[in-house]
Design an enzyme around this catalytic site. Structure first.
Site, PDB file in Angstrom:
ATOM      1  N   ARG A  46       0.853  -1.196   0.000  1.00  0.00           N
ATOM      2  CA  ARG A  46       0.000   0.000   0.000  1.00  0.00           C
ATOM      3  C   ARG A  46       0.888   1.245   0.000  1.00  0.00           C
ATOM      4  O   ARG A  46       0.560   2.261  -0.567  1.00  0.00           O
ATOM      5  CB  ARG A  46      -0.950   0.015   1.213  1.00  0.00           C
ATOM      6  CG  ARG A  46      -1.727   1.328   1.311  1.00  0.00           C
ATOM      7  CD  ARG A  46      -3.022   1.296   2.148  1.00  0.00           C
ATOM      8  NE  ARG A  46      -3.045   0.349   3.221  1.00  0.00           N
ATOM      9  CZ  ARG A  46      -2.379   0.483   4.389  1.00  0.00           C
ATOM     10  NH1 ARG A  46      -1.659   1.565   4.624  1.00  0.00           N
ATOM     11  NH2 ARG A  46      -2.468  -0.443   5.310  1.00  0.00           N
ATOM     12  N   TYR A  98     -16.245  16.829 -15.516  1.00  0.00           N
ATOM     13  CA  TYR A  98     -16.529  15.396 -15.484  1.00  0.00           C
ATOM     14  C   TYR A  98     -17.605  15.132 -14.425  1.00  0.00           C
ATOM     15  O   TYR A  98     -17.501  15.626 -13.299  1.00  0.00           O
ATOM     16  CB  TYR A  98     -15.248  14.621 -15.168  1.00  0.00           C
ATOM     17  CG  TYR A  98     -15.474  13.144 -15.017  1.00  0.00           C
ATOM     18  CD1 TYR A  98     -15.822  12.358 -16.107  1.00  0.00           C
ATOM     19  CD2 TYR A  98     -15.368  12.529 -13.779  1.00  0.00           C
ATOM     20  CE1 TYR A  98     -16.049  11.006 -15.964  1.00  0.00           C
ATOM     21  CE2 TYR A  98     -15.584  11.170 -13.630  1.00  0.00           C
ATOM     22  CZ  TYR A  98     -15.934  10.415 -14.721  1.00  0.00           C
ATOM     23  OH  TYR A  98     -16.150   9.079 -14.568  1.00  0.00           O
ATOM     24  N   ASP A 170      -7.170  19.051 -14.269  1.00  0.00           N
ATOM     25  CA  ASP A 170      -7.510  17.710 -14.749  1.00  0.00           C
ATOM     26  C   ASP A 170      -7.089  17.656 -16.217  1.00  0.00           C
ATOM     27  O   ASP A 170      -7.722  18.259 -17.075  1.00  0.00           O
ATOM     28  CB  ASP A 170      -9.022  17.473 -14.579  1.00  0.00           C
ATOM     29  CG  ASP A 170      -9.452  16.062 -15.002  1.00  0.00           C
ATOM     30  OD1 ASP A 170      -8.734  15.439 -15.799  1.00  0.00           O
ATOM     31  OD2 ASP A 170     -10.526  15.611 -14.544  1.00  0.00           O
ATOM     32  N   LYS A 195      -8.022   6.619 -19.108  1.00  0.00           N
ATOM     33  CA  LYS A 195      -8.345   7.094 -20.452  1.00  0.00           C
ATOM     34  C   LYS A 195      -7.128   6.997 -21.380  1.00  0.00           C
ATOM     35  O   LYS A 195      -6.672   5.918 -21.657  1.00  0.00           O
ATOM     36  CB  LYS A 195      -8.920   8.511 -20.365  1.00  0.00           C
ATOM     37  CG  LYS A 195      -9.946   8.699 -19.223  1.00  0.00           C
ATOM     38  CD  LYS A 195     -11.210   7.876 -19.404  1.00  0.00           C
ATOM     39  CE  LYS A 195     -12.092   7.783 -18.156  1.00  0.00           C
ATOM     40  NZ  LYS A 195     -12.433   9.037 -17.502  1.00  0.00           N
TER      41      LYS A 195
HETATM   42  C1  PLP Z   1     -12.893   9.498 -16.237  1.00  0.00           C
HETATM   43  C2  PLP Z   1     -12.561  10.830 -15.765  1.00  0.00           C
HETATM   44  C3  PLP Z   1     -12.314  11.081 -14.409  1.00  0.00           C
HETATM   45  C4  PLP Z   1     -12.443   9.996 -13.349  1.00  0.00           C
HETATM   46  O1  PLP Z   1     -11.481   8.999 -13.488  1.00  0.00           O
HETATM   47  P1  PLP Z   1     -11.739   7.444 -13.138  1.00  0.00           P
HETATM   48  O2  PLP Z   1     -10.461   6.816 -13.561  1.00  0.00           O
HETATM   49  O3  PLP Z   1     -12.931   7.001 -13.905  1.00  0.00           O
HETATM   50  O4  PLP Z   1     -11.963   7.367 -11.674  1.00  0.00           O
HETATM   51  C5  PLP Z   1     -11.968  12.366 -14.041  1.00  0.00           C
HETATM   52  N1  PLP Z   1     -11.864  13.356 -14.957  1.00  0.00           N
HETATM   53  C6  PLP Z   1     -12.099  13.156 -16.259  1.00  0.00           C
HETATM   54  C7  PLP Z   1     -11.976  14.289 -17.211  1.00  0.00           C
HETATM   55  C8  PLP Z   1     -12.454  11.886 -16.718  1.00  0.00           C
HETATM   56  O5  PLP Z   1     -12.701  11.697 -18.011  1.00  0.00           O
END
Ligand code: PLP
Length: 379
Positions: A46, A98, A170, A195
């Site tokens: 962890r 998001y 982000d 992604k």
């Molecule tokens: C998918 C996404 C998230 C969240 O991420 P997860 O890996 O699904 O927890 C946050 N911000 C954006 C822009 C995303 O596309």
């Protein structure tokens, strides 16, 4: 070192014991100690894991950051960052965001006494007006999901210069291939590694990258305390995925560029959202802060939700699914899928109408994607 070279090499070294060229999957929860407290820097997975640390170094290098942390999901990364806040603190956030981030902010952290201001950050003045002595964090998403709005990262960074307000970006949609928020003045970069970084729709993961080592230590404490860590097998898959990030991103952008004119010229399409369009409201900013315009496109189908659904169901190569950034093309209906957690009136305010469709353009051959889009639009 140029980006593509870093994508292949950064963070990874041949295994010192065997020379294995690929970073091994250290599938272990614990590590042997020769005497209590005498160990090689690894105690429990962890807290420390070599496969995860290789991925951390790789992603940090791609973002031109000093260090980072890898999480079991993008939301786990955001949640850990939010835990540095205290009741009474204020956050200024993009309003077009998001859906999961919006849910975490409005339905979890608001309840814990943190105040969020959601605002249209395309106008920097909107942010400026909300800054006060309680502001601790500015949360920027750009390009935004699903409206593809562009926020001027440098302008926001300039605005908070000289304060102790943190600017977090982000960078999931752009990836470090297209945009480097730290270089533009941000303090923290966040990724849903799920992604584009992972890139193959086979892993859920998150990351934070930053230059402030003291803050990184605080975040590592929080991560270790709360436990949102990924397994080593998943880290290995992302290390592999990242080796082709530059090649994939090039193709995502090129394919989007081939599809956009088809949408623009089509009588069944009311509006196209893609930052590379000259008539995009923030085209100038996108052209300045991004290397190219990415593989995400949203468009409004003329008519009702049913018309949008019909188009979506007719696709053969684009699969109806949540998520984005994988090698395969996906199509999503934000109002019922990714953004269902955003209240309907709020959705309309943002432009997330019921006939809005979002494409995650994959890396297939552009000609095949263009034919698929054309046939899907033949109602
Ligand atoms: C998918 C996404 C998230 C969240 O991420 P997860 O890996 O699904 O927890 C946050 N911000 C954006 C822009 C995303 O596309």
């Amino acid at each position: 070192m140029k980006f593509g070279t870093k994508a292949v090499h950064a963070g990874v070294h041949p295994d010192p014991t065997t020379g294995a060229i690929m970073t091994p999957i250290f599938q272990t929860s614990t590590y042997a100690q020769v005497s209590p407290g005498a160990h090689k820097g690894y105690e429990y997975s962890r807290t420390q894991n070599p496969t995860r640390f290789a991925l951390r170094d790789s992603i940090a290098a791609l973002e031109d950051g000093k260090t980072g942390l890898i999480f079991s999901s993008g939301m786990g990364a955001i949640d850990t960052l939010m835990k540095i806040l205290k009741p009474g603190d204020e956050v200024i956030s993009s309003d077009d965001l998001y859906g999961g981030s919006y849910r975490l902010f409005s339905r979890v952290y608001e309840g814990l006494g943190i105040k969020f201001h959601f605002t249209d950050m395309r106008k920097v003045d909107n942010v400026k007006k909300l800054v006060n002595e309680k502001t601790k964090l500015i949360w920027v998403e750009t390009p935004t999901n699903p409206m593809m709005n562009i926020v001027d990262i440098q302008a926001i960074a300039d605005l908070k210069k000289g304060t102790d307000i943190l600017l977090a970006v982000d960078n999931t949609f752009a990836t470090p291939y297209l945009q480097l928020p730290l270089a533009l003045g941000a303090d923290v970069v966040m990724h849903s590694v799920t992604k584009y970084l992972g890139g193959h729709s086979d892993v859920v993961m998150g990351a934070l990258v930053l230059n402030d080592l003291e803050l990184a230590e605080k975040l590592a404490f929080l991560q270790n305390s709360a436990g949102a860590v990924p397994g080593p097998q998943d880290c290995f898959l992302v290390l592999r995925g990242i080796k082709t990030l530059h090649l994939r991103m090039k193709q995502h952008c090129e394919n989007a560029r081939a599809l956009v004119p088809v949408l623009q010229d089509h009588p069944l399409v009311e509006k196209v959202y893609w930052p590379g369009l000259k008539d995009h409201a923030n085209y100038e900013v996108a052209a300045r802060q991004m290397k190219d315009f990415g593989g995400m496109i949203s468009f409004v189908v003329k008519g009702s939700k049913e018309a949008a659904f019909k188009v979506m169901e007719k696709f053969e190569l684009f699969t109806i699914a949540e998520s984005l950034g994988g090698v395969e093309s996906l199509v999503n209906h934000p109002a019922t899928m990714t953004h269902a957690s955003v209240p309907p009136d709020k959705r309309l305010e943002l432009g997330i109408v019921d006939n809005l469709v979002r494409l995650s353009v994959g890396v297939e051959e552009p000609e095949d994607l263009v034919s698929d889009l054309k046939q899907a639009l033949e109602l």
